[in-house]
Design a protein around this motif. Structure first.
Motif, PDB file in Angstrom:
ATOM      1  N   GLN A  22       0.824  -1.213   0.000  1.00 47.75           N
ATOM      2  CA  GLN A  22       0.000   0.000   0.000  1.00 47.75           C
ATOM      3  C   GLN A  22       0.857   1.262   0.000  1.00 47.75           C
ATOM      4  N   ILE A  23       2.054   1.193   0.536  1.00 53.13           N
ATOM      5  CA  ILE A  23       2.912   2.381   0.606  1.00 53.13           C
ATOM      6  C   ILE A  23       3.229   2.912  -0.785  1.00 53.13           C
ATOM      7  N   PRO A  24       3.758   2.090  -1.717  1.00 52.15           N
ATOM      8  CA  PRO A  24       3.997   2.653  -3.056  1.00 52.15           C
ATOM      9  C   PRO A  24       2.706   3.055  -3.763  1.00 52.15           C
ATOM     10  N   ALA A  25       1.607   2.355  -3.478  1.00 49.67           N
ATOM     11  CA  ALA A  25       0.343   2.725  -4.113  1.00 49.67           C
ATOM     12  C   ALA A  25      -0.059   4.146  -3.718  1.00 49.67           C
ATOM     13  N   PHE A  26       0.046   4.462  -2.441  1.00 48.99           N
ATOM     14  CA  PHE A  26      -0.301   5.810  -1.983  1.00 48.99           C
ATOM     15  C   PHE A  26       0.718   6.842  -2.462  1.00 48.99           C
ATOM     16  N   LEU A  27       1.996   6.496  -2.395  1.00 48.60           N
ATOM     17  CA  LEU A  27       3.030   7.467  -2.756  1.00 48.60           C
ATOM     18  C   LEU A  27       3.102   7.741  -4.259  1.00 48.60           C
ATOM     19  N   LEU A  28       2.935   6.718  -5.080  1.00 42.72           N
ATOM     20  CA  LEU A  28       3.133   6.881  -6.518  1.00 42.72           C
ATOM     21  C   LEU A  28       1.870   7.291  -7.283  1.00 42.72           C
ATOM     22  N   ILE A  29       0.722   6.719  -6.899  1.00 49.36           N
ATOM     23  CA  ILE A  29      -0.483   7.034  -7.670  1.00 49.36           C
ATOM     24  C   ILE A  29      -1.657   7.469  -6.802  1.00 49.36           C
ATOM     25  N   ASN A  30      -1.390   7.743  -5.555  1.00 50.34           N
ATOM     26  CA  ASN A  30      -2.390   8.294  -4.642  1.00 50.34           C
ATOM     27  C   ASN A  30      -3.665   7.443  -4.570  1.00 50.34           C
ATOM     28  N   THR A  31      -3.487   6.143  -4.453  1.00 47.98           N
ATOM     29  CA  THR A  31      -4.635   5.251  -4.335  1.00 47.98           C
ATOM     30  C   THR A  31      -4.281   4.084  -3.423  1.00 47.98           C
ATOM     31  N   ALA A  32      -5.298   3.360  -3.014  1.00 51.11           N
ATOM     32  CA  ALA A  32      -5.116   2.210  -2.134  1.00 51.11           C
ATOM     33  C   ALA A  32      -5.358   0.920  -2.911  1.00 51.11           C
ATOM     34  N   LEU A  33      -5.059  -0.196  -2.263  1.00 54.70           N
ATOM     35  CA  LEU A  33      -5.329  -1.489  -2.889  1.00 54.70           C
ATOM     36  C   LEU A  33      -6.833  -1.702  -3.018  1.00 54.70           C
TER      37      LEU A  33
END
Length: 171
Positions: A22-33
């Motif tokens: 979830q960390i790269p999801a939030f940091l890179l594309i501002n979304t969650a799993l």
């Protein structure tokens, strides 16, 4: 140390890995799993081939563009491919049809199972879209963000699952 060839991974290790994803999801594309929005993205694009006006429908329009939507499609494809790869690496073999179908519903053939599985999957996906998220979206991401709506959704999912299991055990 864990090996990719083990038949089952530690649920703790797998949970930590999913949480860290979830960390790269939030940091890179501002979304969650999440997974259920990927079906809207794919269906919207397929429907757009038949009727380009689909892109003007607000519900589809928000799922047709952007990295967030394709991230979820890639996640769903990755889950399927990862499961296939894991089963191949570990040598795990399962019967084509689980004994649960026969024990719970009396279904012994694949031709009896497929229509029921399709309808049940459709109902689950329909519910996920009504709830604006699936079990992974609410259960993993929403609860990690301390979302009250996700706590309620997950409690409802468990209650529905328990009620369904109790109903099917009586049948």
């Amino acid at each position: 140390m864990y090996s990719l060839r083990e038949k089952a991974w530690s649920p703790y290790a797998a949970g930590i890995l999913i949480g860290l994803l979830q960390i790269p999801a939030f940091l890179l594309i501002n979304t969650a799993l999440g997974a259920s929005s990927s079906y809207v993205t794919v269906a919207g694009h397929l429907a757009g081939f038949v009727d380009p006006a689909v892109a003007k429908i607000d519900y589809f329009a928000k799922h047709l563009a952007g990295a967030k939507n394709w991230w979820q499609v890639a996640l769903v494809i990755g889950v399927a491919l990862g499961a296939l790869l894991s089963s191949r690496l570990s040598g795990a073999k399962r019967p084509a049809m689980s004994y649960v179908w026969e024990r719970g519903l009396g279904i012994t053939s694949l031709s009896g199972r497929l229509p029921l599985a399709f309808v049940a999957g459709f109902i689950m996906l329909f519910g996920a879209r009504i709830a604006d998220g699936c079990t992974s979206g609410h259960g993993l991401s929403g609860i990690a963000q301390l979302s009250i709506g996700s706590f309620i959704a997950v409690a409802a999912m468990f209650a529905g699952g328990i009620a369904t299991a109790l109903f099917l055990r009586r049948v």
